[in-house]
Write an enzyme that holds these catalytic residues in place. Structure first.
Site, mmCIF file in Angstrom:
data_model
loop_
_atom_site.group_PDB
_atom_site.id
_atom_site.type_symbol
_atom_site.label_atom_id
_atom_site.label_comp_id
_atom_site.label_asym_id
_atom_site.label_seq_id
_atom_site.Cartn_x
_atom_site.Cartn_y
_atom_site.Cartn_z
ATOM 1 N N ASN A 296 5.802 -4.602 6.431
ATOM 2 C CA ASN A 296 6.845 -5.545 6.024
ATOM 3 C C ASN A 296 8.178 -4.909 5.650
ATOM 4 O OD1 ASN A 296 5.132 -4.721 3.906
ATOM 5 N ND2 ASN A 296 5.990 -6.254 2.569
ATOM 6 N N GLY B 42 -0.423 -2.254 1.105
ATOM 7 C CA GLY B 42 -1.033 -3.117 2.112
ATOM 8 C C GLY B 42 -1.764 -4.261 1.448
ATOM 9 N N GLY B 43 -2.685 -4.837 2.173
ATOM 10 C CA GLY B 43 -3.442 -5.975 1.656
ATOM 11 C C GLY B 43 -4.492 -5.536 0.642
ATOM 12 N N CYS C 257 5.650 -8.483 -0.804
ATOM 13 C CA CYS C 257 4.602 -8.450 -1.822
ATOM 14 C C CYS C 257 5.026 -9.255 -3.046
ATOM 15 C CB CYS C 257 4.317 -7.004 -2.193
ATOM 16 S SG CYS C 257 5.789 -6.053 -2.506
ATOM 17 N N GLU D 232 -2.916 -15.066 -1.197
ATOM 18 C CA GLU D 232 -1.634 -14.590 -0.683
ATOM 19 C C GLU D 232 -1.468 -15.028 0.768
ATOM 20 O OE1 GLU D 232 -0.926 -10.328 0.082
ATOM 21 O OE2 GLU D 232 0.935 -10.564 -1.029
HETATM 22 O O1 TXE Z 1 -2.564 -5.029 6.113
HETATM 23 P P1 TXE Z 1 -3.523 -3.787 5.913
HETATM 24 P P2 TXE Z 1 -2.374 -6.011 7.338
HETATM 25 C C1 TXE Z 1 -1.273 -8.456 2.939
HETATM 26 C C2 TXE Z 1 -0.830 -9.761 3.560
HETATM 27 C C3 TXE Z 1 -1.329 -9.650 4.954
HETATM 28 C C4 TXE Z 1 -2.603 -8.849 4.772
HETATM 29 C C5 TXE Z 1 -3.069 -8.113 6.000
HETATM 30 O O2 TXE Z 1 -1.445 -10.813 2.886
HETATM 31 O O3 TXE Z 1 -1.600 -10.878 5.516
HETATM 32 O O4 TXE Z 1 -2.311 -7.951 3.748
HETATM 33 O O5 TXE Z 1 -2.015 -7.341 6.541
HETATM 34 C C6 TXE Z 1 -3.837 0.655 7.196
HETATM 35 N N1 TXE Z 1 -8.276 2.979 6.038
HETATM 36 N N2 TXE Z 1 -0.201 -7.477 2.882
HETATM 37 O O6 TXE Z 1 -3.629 -6.238 8.106
HETATM 38 O O7 TXE Z 1 -4.736 -3.880 6.755
HETATM 39 C C7 TXE Z 1 -3.110 -0.106 8.283
HETATM 40 O O8 TXE Z 1 -3.234 0.544 9.523
HETATM 41 C C8 TXE Z 1 -7.022 3.392 5.869
HETATM 42 C C9 TXE Z 1 0.406 -7.286 1.608
HETATM 43 O O9 TXE Z 1 -1.246 -5.536 8.108
HETATM 44 O O10 TXE Z 1 -3.692 -3.664 4.463
HETATM 45 C C10 TXE Z 1 -1.707 -0.132 7.717
HETATM 46 O O11 TXE Z 1 -1.051 1.101 7.937
HETATM 47 N N3 TXE Z 1 -5.955 2.673 6.229
HETATM 48 C C11 TXE Z 1 1.159 -6.040 1.560
HETATM 49 C C12 TXE Z 1 -1.956 -0.321 6.222
HETATM 50 O O12 TXE Z 1 -3.308 0.107 6.005
HETATM 51 C C13 TXE Z 1 -6.148 1.460 6.764
HETATM 52 C C14 TXE Z 1 1.932 -5.662 2.758
HETATM 53 C C15 TXE Z 1 -1.813 -1.756 5.729
HETATM 54 O O13 TXE Z 1 -2.640 -2.575 6.505
HETATM 55 C C16 TXE Z 1 -7.454 0.952 6.958
HETATM 56 C C17 TXE Z 1 1.219 -5.953 3.976
HETATM 57 C C18 TXE Z 1 -8.540 1.777 6.577
HETATM 58 N N4 TXE Z 1 -9.821 1.396 6.719
HETATM 59 C C19 TXE Z 1 0.208 -6.843 3.997
HETATM 60 N N5 TXE Z 1 -7.348 -0.285 7.493
HETATM 61 C C20 TXE Z 1 1.964 -5.840 0.304
HETATM 62 N N6 TXE Z 1 1.422 -5.124 -0.664
HETATM 63 O O14 TXE Z 1 3.072 -6.265 0.217
HETATM 64 C C21 TXE Z 1 -6.034 -0.550 7.638
HETATM 65 N N7 TXE Z 1 -5.298 0.509 7.208
#
Ligand code: TXE
Length: 491
Positions: free
Chosen positions: A151, A227-228, A283, A384
């Site tokens: 994001n 991330g999430g 976030c 969220e």
């Molecule tokens: O996030 P992911 P995604 C929330 C938001 C969104 C949801 C999913 O609600 O709909 O999360 O988004 C890496 N080991 N936020 O799927 O999966 C991945 O490759 C290590 C809130 O995009 O959390 C990426 O680089 N790393 C948030 C990063 O983690 C892993 C911002 C984030 O991906 C992994 C974004 C693993 N097993 C989404 N799996 C905020 N805090 O603002 C994935 N990744």
């Protein structure tokens, strides 16, 4: 389409897999560049390079020299701000107007933490034992894994890289698979600034293929993640196995609370910016508006009037106010939540589906959506969404506002709109959130700690607190008396 390479040990390299994948422009929904599909062998090489740099050239630099490199990097980012912001807008669909602001501000993190690099000091302890000198050293941890979301790709990386490097660590950075392109341009600037090879490495690819081997690598000393919360929880479990410290920034369900004594025009703007800026994909999105009952009806009318003026369209057009959703899965997720909210009985007062306006082209656009009659127990009020969807909930008094605001597993941020200093102080004390804004929203700074309570995360980014996340304390004892004490008792 440009085929990019990864940065490992100071060299731009192809992925061991020999595979690349397409990254899509969210405005056109078409591929525009090719991202290396990293995997475990690339991670192993990058961690080795980072470890080697950590034990070698990087360690030999003085803290002042480290700081100078970070400040030089800040200058280079400032000079490339326009190009970097165009890449970000093209790859993740964020507005050029916002990205220009972000890229012009990002250098401040490198100036601030560059300045801090040579101010990391230990203490002399006035120890209670005679004949002993005791002091502490603040030391880096080693190789840091920085894993970032799509994001705000460069801002989220900066929040990790600037303090980690200032503290003397080296980094392997894995950007999101949805928004990797700006990382390559950023990587070139580290090289240009003169960072020794291996201090910053970039491995791109998917979570299970790159993120997983990175977090579980025995030579990775710390994980900094945005991330999430589900992924964060998983990473935390992996980190626990290796007894590794983490910084986790995991999003939220932040409440923007408007009292009847607020400056209503400001509050309306604050609520709109909280949820529709960045298409709600932040976030800190103020995804729940809690409105004091005496002004509820008037506030909703004014809010609808302002929100309806939002111009959607090409994120590269400086006049656009709401851009596309960054990824197709996210687009589907937002539409699912809109459907769920309707099924749960929330009343859709605006938007409520895909945006079919001609200016939206083939992109993944969702109409800015406002629900009223939202009950605190509905899913739309608790989960969220990460999109332009606002839930409006009325409240009668401060206690009820606090109860609703705090009744969530998250605790990243909150907004309070009031002219009463008593109310502002009371609410800021009792809101369970890492950031509370009063009569403003969405303000961040390199100087001010940022992070979550509860399920929104662990640790703080930015400000003095951030550098401590990348240090460990060593206690050094020196005998100055010269007479060996009784070896059979603790000294
Ligand atoms: O996030 P992911 P995604 C929330 C938001 C969104 C949801 C999913 O609600 O709909 O999360 O988004 C890496 N080991 N936020 O799927 O999966 C991945 O490759 C290590 C809130 O995009 O959390 C990426 O680089 N790393 C948030 C990063 O983690 C892993 C911002 C984030 O991906 C992994 C974004 C693993 N097993 C989404 N799996 C905020 N805090 O603002 C994935 N990744």
């Amino acid at each position: 389409m440009k085929k990019h390479q990864m940065l490992i040990g100071g060299k731009w390299v192809d992925p061991a897999s020999g595979d690349w994948f397409e990254t899509l422009n969210p405005f056109t929904a078409k591929p525009w560049a090719l991202v290396p599909r990293g995997s475990k062998p690339d991670v192993d090489r990058a961690v080795e390079a980072a470890d080697c740099a950590y034990r070698g050239e990087w360690r030999k630099l003085t803290a002042t020299a480290r700081g100078a490199l970070l400040r030089k990097l800040g200058d280079l980012i400032a000079s490339e701000a326009q190009r970097l912001s165009e890449i970000e807008s093209t790859d993740n669909g964020k507005l050029i107007a916002e990205m220009r602001g972000q890229l012009n501000y990002i250098p401040q993190w490198f100036y601030y933490f560059g300045g801090l690099a040579d101010k990391i000091e230990g203490r002399v302890i006035p120890i209670d034992k005679p004949g002993v000198f005791n002091f502490t050293r603040e030391e880096p941890l080693g190789v840091v894994a920085a894993i970032t979301a799509w994001n705000s790709p460069l801002l989220l990386a900066t929040w990790k890289l600037a303090p980690a490097l200032a503290a003397g660590n080296t980094v392997v950075w894995k950007p999101s698979e949805y928004s990797s392109i700006s990382a390559f341009a950023f990587g070139e600037l580290f090289e240009k600034a003169g960072f020794p090879p291996g201090v910053v490495n970039i491995v791109t690819g998917f979570g299970p293929e790159v993120g997983e081997p990175l977090t579980t690598h025995p030579k990775v000393a710390k994980i900094a993640f945005t991330g999430g919360d589900k992924t964060g929880e998983h990473i935390y479990q992996m980190a626990a196995k290796g007894i590794k410290p983490v910084t986790l920034e995991l999003g939220g369900k932040s409440a923007n609370i408007v009292f009847d004594d607020a400056e209503l025009d400001d509050a309306v703007k604050g609520v709109v910016s909280g949820i529709f800026a960045a298409t709600g994909q932040t976030c800190i999105a103020g995804s729940r508006a809690l409105i004091h009952r005496p002004i509820y009806a008037e506030f909703v009318e004014r809010l609808l009037a302002l929100a309806k003026t939002a111009r959607m369209g090409d994120p590269l057009d400086p006049g656009t106010q709401v851009g596309p959703v960054t990824t197709q899965p996210q687009y589907n997720k937002i539409l699912d939540y809109i459907r769920i909210a309707k099924e749960e009985g929330a009343v859709c007062r605006m938007g409520g589906g895909p945006a079919k306006r001609p200016e939206c082209g083939a992109g993944w656009f969702v109409e800015p959506t406002i629900f009223t009659d939202v009950k605190p127990e509905m899913r739309i009020a608790n989960e969220e969404v990460f999109g332009p969807v606002l839930s409006i909930i009325p409240f009668d008094d401060e206690e009820e506002a606090l109860r609703i605001a705090n009744n969530t597993v998250y605790g990243l941020a909150a907004g309070v709109w009031t002219k009463s200093i008593r109310r502002a102080l009371l609410m800021s004390e009792r809101l369970e959130a890492g950031t509370v804004w009063v009569n403003t929203y969405r303000a961040v700074s390199y100087m001010s700690p940022f992070g979550g309570y509860k399920r929104s995360g662990i640790g703080r980014e930015s400000g003095l607190d951030a550098i401590r996340e990348y240090l460990q304390t060593k206690s050094v004892w020196i005998d100055i008396a010269g007479n060996a004490p009784n070896p059979f008792v603790m000294r």
